[in-house]
Design an enzyme around this catalytic site. Structure first.
Site, PDB file in Angstrom:
ATOM      1  CB  THR A 247      -2.884  -2.708  -1.701  1.00  0.00           C
ATOM      2  OG1 THR A 247      -2.987  -4.194  -0.906  1.00  0.00           O
ATOM      3  CG2 THR A 247      -1.534  -2.812  -2.721  1.00  0.00           C
TER       4      THR A 247
ATOM      5  CB  THR B 131      -5.304  -3.430  -4.894  1.00  0.00           C
ATOM      6  OG1 THR B 131      -6.081  -3.206  -3.532  1.00  0.00           O
ATOM      7  CG2 THR B 131      -5.964  -2.978  -5.732  1.00  0.00           C
TER       8      THR B 131
END
EC number: 3.4.19.5
Lengths: 315, 325
Positions: free
Chosen positions: B195, B245
C-alpha cells in the site's frame, strides 16, 4: 464476577418533544421489547455477540427505525444498508455496506467476521457473499416505507441532504415530527466480562448513492475491546472524523476515565450540539447513554434490576 | 514559522528474497516521490496538497500496489481505495471500490472538498467522479502483467496473497510454504502488501495524511481494507499525520492511525514514543507499519513487520530512504 448489562438505541437526533403518541408509543414499545429480548438472552448465558446481533436484527425488522426495513432512502429512492459488529475480547469485527436485498445486514456483518479472512465487504461483493451463504434476501421494495418516501420528497424539495450541517440554512420543518433518524445499535457485557457491539443503519435521507457513513467504520460507529463496547449514532461525517466509538475506549485506557466520563467526553468532543449520541457498557457492568441531540431512542438494563426506556433527557 | 517534514511509504512486510533490481526500483521511486514533496514544501505548498500530489505519483507508477499496479481481486479486476485527511479541522475524504478513476487519492480529496459526505464507494463514487470531470480509464489500465502472474500464483496456493513481487520461477513455490502467517485464522502465503502513503507537516505546522491501495491479491470482490478507513489506515489531527500499511484487518482492529494521535493527546507523549507504543502494544499478532509526522516538524517510521519501504525528510536537511530495519 460482575453483572451483565445491555444498552440499545434507535437513533439520536432532533426528536421533537411533542412527538405524537402514534409515533412515540410504537417506538417505545419496540425498545422495551428489544430490551426484554436482550435481557432474556443474557440471562440464558448467550454470548454478547449473539445478544447484540439478535437485538439489532429485531430493530432492523421494525419499520419505525432507520435500519433494515424502514431504512431511509438514497437520492435515487433506493435503500443501501450498512452494519458492523465487534467482539471486545478478541477485537474481531465484521462490517458491510451497500446492501440492498438482505433482510438483516447485521447478520451478514457477523458472517463476514466469522466466515471470511476479511473484515469489511461492500456493495455487489457483499450481496454476492450474502447470497452465497444463503442469507435471507427480499425484493428491495420490502425495505421502503411510505414515511421514507415522504421524507425523501421533502429533503429533495429542500434540495439538500437532510441533517446537512455545513450550510447555515433555516431548520427543515419536520415531517409530522421526524423521528426516523440515525441508526440502531446494541452493546452488551456478560458476567464473564465478554463485550460486544453491533450497529446497523440505512444512512442519511437523500444521501448520494454509494455514501458510506460511520456505522460500518470500525472505531467510528462501532467499537469494543476488553474495557467497553460502544455503538454510536448521529451525523456520520462527524462520528467518522472524531472516531467516536474508539474515543470512549481510548479515554478509558489512556486517561483512566470511567465509562461515564469517557462516554460523555467523547460525545461532547465529537462536534457541535446535535451531532451524536452513543450507548456503551463497560467490562464492569456499567452503562452510559450520553447524547448531545434533542433526544435519543434508548433502553438499558443491568443485572441488579435497573431498567430504562427513554427518548428525551429525564427531568 | 515551523519546520516541514515529510514521509512516504510503499508497504510494510517485504520478502527477504526480493530481487535486488526490485529493491533498487523501489528506492528510486521513493526517492523521486520524496523529492517531489520536498520541492513542493520548499515552495510553501500546503500539507494537504503535498500529500495529494505525492500519493498521485505513487499511484501512477506501476511499481507499488496502488493505482496502476494494484493487486487484483479474485476476478482479475482492480478495485482501489484511498483516504486523505487534513489535520487542521480533521476534515477527511475516502473512496472504495474504484475501478476507472486514475488517481483514487484525488477522488478522495474531492469527496472531502466537494461532497456533503466523507466516504463514497463503488458505483456511487464512480458516478461522483464522472460528475466532477475526473480522469477515468478502463479497468485494464491498472492491471499489470506481473500482477496477473501473482494472481495465478495466489489461486494456486489457494490463499490470500499480499501483493508479492517475486519472479514466478524458482523460489516462489518454496516461499509459499515458508512463512505460515495467519490472518483471521486463514493461512497467508507471503506478506508484502505495498500500500502507499504520505504524511506531511508544512511550515505552518499543519499535518495531513493520505493512503492508497489496490488491496489484497485475490481478495473477494467488494473487500474493503484499512486504507480508506479513517482512524485505521489514515488519520491526521492538529498534533500529527499518520498513514499505515500492512495486515489490513489488524490495522482496523487496532485503529492504528487514530491511536498514534490519541496516545499523544491523552498521554501527552511525543511522536516517537506514541509510534513506538502503538506498534508494540496495539497490533496483537498483526504485522504492520506506519509513517507519521508531528506538528513540531518531527518524522517517525515504525513497523513490526519484516521491513517497510519508506522514505523521510525534514527541513533541516535530513533525508533517508530505507527498506529494512
Amino acid at each position: 464476577m460482575v453483572g451483565w448489562a445491555i444498552a440499545l438505541h434507535g437513533g439520536a437526533g432532533d426528536i421533537p418533544m411533542d412527538l405524537p403518541d402514534e409515533r412515540r408509543i410504537p417506538r417505545e414499545t419496540a425498545l422495551r421489547h428489544c430490551l426484554d429480548l436482550g435481557v432474556s438472552a443474557l440471562k440464558s448465558g448467550r454470548h454478547p455477540l449473539d445478544v447484540t446481533e439478535l437485538v439489532v436484527r429485531e430493530l432492523e425488522n421494525h419499520p419505525d427505525f432507520n435500519a433494515g426495513k424502514g431504512s431511509v432512502l438514497t437520492t435515487q429512492g433506493t435503500v443501501e444498508m450498512e452494519a458492523s459488529i465487534m467482539d471486545g475480547k478478541t477485537k474481531r469485527c465484521g462490517a458491510v455496506s451497500g446492501l440492498t436485498t438482505v433482510v438483516n445486514p447485521i447478520s451478514v456483518a457477523r458472517l463476514v467476521m466469522e466466515k471470511t479472512p476479511h473484515i469489511y465487504l461492500g456493495f455487489d461483493g457483499a450481496e454476492a457473499f450474502a447470497t452465497a451463504h444463503g442469507v435471507e434476501t427480499v425484493e428491495s421494495s420490502h425495505f421502503v416505507t411510505p414515511e421514507n418516501i415522504a421524507r425523501l420528497k421533502q429533503a429533495k424539495e429542500f434540495n439538500r441532504v437532510q441533517l446537512d450541517y455545513t450550510a447555515p440554512t433555516p431548520k427543515l420543518p419536520e415531517v409530522s415530527g421526524d423521528s426516523q433518524i440515525g441508526t440502531v445499535g446494541c452493546v452488551a457485557v456478560d458476567s464473564a466480562g465478554n463485550l460486544a457491539s453491533a450497529t446497523s443503519t440505512g444512512g442519511y435521507v437523500n444521501k448520494m448513492v454509494g455514501r458510506i457513513g460511520d456505522t460500518p467504520v470500525i472505531g467510528a460507529g462501532t467499537y469494543a475491546n476488553h474495557l467497553c463496547a460502544v455503538s454510536a449514532t448521529g451525523k456520520g461525517e462527524y462520528i467518522i472524523r472524531a472516531t467516536v466509538a474508539r474515543e470512549v475506549a481510548a479515554l478509558m485506557e489512556y486517561k483512566g476515565l470511567s465509562l461515564t466520563e469517557a462516554a460523555a467526553y467523547a460525545v461532547e468532543q465529537s462536534g457541535p450540539r446535535g451531532c451524536c449520541g452513543l450507548v456503551a457498557v463497560s467490562a464492569n457492568g456499567e452503562v452510559a447513554m450520553p447524547y448531545n441531540t434533542t433526544g435519543m431512542f434508548r433502553a438499558c438494563a443491568t443485572e441488579d434490576g435497573y431498567t430504562e426506556v427513554a427518548i428525551w433527557p429525564k427531568n | 514559522m515551523g519546520r516541514w517534514a515529510i514521509a512516504v511509504h510503499g508497504g510494510a512486510g517485504i520478502d527477504p528474497n526480493l530481487p535486488v533490481e526490485r529493491q533498487e526500483q523501489a528506492k528510486q521511486l521513493l526517492t523521486r516521490c520524496l523529492n517531489l514533496g520536498i520541492a513542493a514544501l520548499r515552495s510553501n505548498v500546503s500539507a494537504i496538497d503535498v500529500v495529494e500530489l505525492v500519493v498521485r505519483e505513487l499511484e501512477t507508477d506501476p511499481l507499488f500496489n496502488s493505482g496502476r499496479g494494484s493487486a487484483l481481486t479474485e476476478n482479475g479486476t482492480v478495485e482501489m481505495e484511498a483516504s486523505i485527511m487534513d489535520g487542521t479541522k480533521r476534515r477527511c475524504g475516502a473512496v472504495s471500490g474504484i475501478t476507472t478513476v486514475k488517481n483514487p487519492i484525488s477522488l478522495a480529496r474531492l469527496v472531502m472538498d466537494k461532497s456533503p459526505h466523507s466516504y463514497l464507494a463503488f458505483s456511487g463514487a464512480e458516478e461522483f467522479a464522472r460528475k466532477q470531470g475526473v480522469e477515468t480509464v478502463d479497468n485494464d489500465y491498472f492491471v499489470t502483467e506481473d500482477n496477473v502472474g501473482m494472481l495465478k500464483l495466489a489461486k494456486e496456493a489457494n490463499s490470500i496473497l499480499f501483493d508479492y513481487r517475486v519472479p514466478l520461477i524458482g523460489c516462489a513455490g518454496a516461499a509459499v510454504n515458508d512463512s505460515p502467517l495467519q490472518m483471521n485464522g486463514l493461512p497467508i502465503s507471503i506478506y508484502a502488501p505495498e500500500t502507499v502513503g504520505c504524511v506531511v507537516v508544512d511550515r505552518e505546522g499543519r499535518c495531513a495524511a493520505g493512503t492508497s491501495t489496490g488491496g489484497l491479491m485475490n481478495k473477494m470482490m467488494g473487500r474493503i481494507g484499512d486504507s480508506p478507513l479513517i482512524g485505521a489506515g489514515t488519520y491526521a489531527s492538529e498534533l500529527c499525520g499518520v498513514s499505515c500499511t500492512g495486515e489490513g484487518e489488524a490495522i482496523i482492529r487496532s485503529t492504528l492511525a487514530r491511536d498514534v494521535s490519541a496516545v499523544m493527546e491523552y498521554k501527552g507523549v511525543g511522536l516517537q514514543e506514541a509510534v513506538d507504543y502503538v506498534i508494540k502494544h496495539r497490533l496483537d499478532e498483526g504485522f504492520a507499519g506506519l509513517i507519521a509526522v508531528s506538528n513540531k516538524g518531527e518524522v517517525v517510521c515504525g513497523f513490526n513487520s519484516n521491513g517497510m519501504f519508506r522514505g523521510c525528510a525534514t527541513e533541516d536537511g535530513f533525508m533517508e530512504v530505507a527498506m529494512w530495519e
